[in-house]
Design an enzyme around this catalytic site. Sequence first.
Site, PDB file in Angstrom:
ATOM      1  N   ARG A 152       7.533   2.610   6.664  1.00 12.33           N
ATOM      2  CA  ARG A 152       7.446   1.235   6.190  1.00 12.33           C
ATOM      3  C   ARG A 152       6.891   0.389   7.328  1.00 12.33           C
ATOM      4  NH1 ARG A 152       7.497   2.833   1.798  1.00 12.33           N
ATOM      5  NH2 ARG A 152       8.904   2.336   0.069  1.00 12.33           N
ATOM      6  N   GLU A 172       2.454  -6.351   3.507  1.00  9.85           N
ATOM      7  CA  GLU A 172       1.441  -5.842   2.571  1.00  9.85           C
ATOM      8  C   GLU A 172       1.225  -6.839   1.437  1.00  9.85           C
ATOM      9  OE1 GLU A 172       2.591  -1.885   1.365  1.00  9.85           O
ATOM     10  OE2 GLU A 172       2.786  -1.241   3.438  1.00  9.85           O
ATOM     11  N   HIS A 184      -1.591   2.084   2.013  1.00 10.65           N
ATOM     12  CA  HIS A 184      -0.327   2.599   1.461  1.00 10.65           C
ATOM     13  C   HIS A 184      -0.564   3.636   0.351  1.00 10.65           C
ATOM     14  CE1 HIS A 184       4.205   1.531   0.962  1.00 10.65           C
ATOM     15  NE2 HIS A 184       3.989   2.816   0.752  1.00 10.65           N
TER      16      HIS A 184
HETATM   17  C1  DGY Z   1       7.719   5.467  -1.304  1.00  9.17           C
HETATM   18  O1  DGY Z   1       7.957   6.167  -2.294  1.00  9.17           O
HETATM   19  O2  DGY Z   1       8.596   4.825  -0.732  1.00  9.17           O
HETATM   20  C2  DGY Z   1       6.328   5.448  -0.822  1.00  9.17           C
HETATM   21  O3  DGY Z   1       6.107   4.472   0.136  1.00  9.17           O
HETATM   22  C3  DGY Z   1       5.344   5.329  -1.960  1.00  9.17           C
HETATM   23  O4  DGY Z   1       4.173   5.908  -1.498  1.00  9.17           O
END
Ligand code: DGY
Length: 318
Positions: free
Chosen positions: A236, A265, A283
Amino acid sequence: MPRVLVTRRLPDGGADPLASIADLELVGPKSDDSPYSHDELVAMAPQCDAIVALLTDPIDATVIEAGSAGALRVVANVAVGYNNIDVTAAAAHGVVVCNTPGVLDETTADTAFLLILAAARLAHEAETDLRAGRWAGWGINQYLGIDVHGATLGIVGYGRIGRAVARRAAGFGMGVLHHARTPSGEPGFVADLDELLAEADIVTLHTPLSPQTTHLIDARRLALMKPTSVLVNTARGPVVDEAALAAALHAGTIFAAGLDVYEREPEVHPELLRAPRTVLLPHIGSGSTATRRRMAELATSAVATVLHGGTPPNLVHP
Ligand code: DGY
């Protein structure tokens, strides 16, 4: 009649498990597949038994409180990360939260490796020059990166995705160190994150986002990394202090970075956009057709299980 809000268009087949719910009324997605605003989610939540949400939907305490005062029983996030959902508020109001663990590990680990290779070998800069007509032919000193094979990989966060990255690293003959909150009891465990950062040639992040991991990689920790090192983030965005990372790249105190996630984002820090030796993806960590379908199926089957009175295996516990 059970009502399920599906906030965005899901991959083909991803909503099939909902067909097992008798008299289901499906609400959403919007005809143009645009996101519901926070106000819209607050207004709709009480009228729905379930919400199938994406990581871009803010399911905060206000949405949960409004929903639980009405019909809302379950929120299923089509993602393994669930920092967009206030799970503490959900637990307090008896709303079940589910995510999609397990089905995206390998695809996300592939993306981490894509970034490791691309960043370490300066693939973006080399390709950009080629496409712009700036490549005048092979040169012995051009685009010299660092070797991935044989390098020491530092994995921060040793859950399912971290381990999937470690399996790939073995094939590249890499030494693998890992750091996690709780000792793994496995070879390569480093209790002190600072020590791992100082030793690794390549660092890849796989921690969930929490108050403890926000800006886990800050200016002080970046300064511990080798000037020849590479940082990769597919976890993240806020796990890394982007301004500090951009400064480190501009100053050359680390060699390169590969990022798939960002603090705000879809905004990307302007200094990161300008930073040298940096690969930036939008992402796409879990972005294969098969995996995105599996994620949607897992989330919608959790909703079906809850609405049938059962307990899904993929519950999130605050
Ligand atoms: C998640 O599932 O948390 C991912 O970031 C999606 O790609």
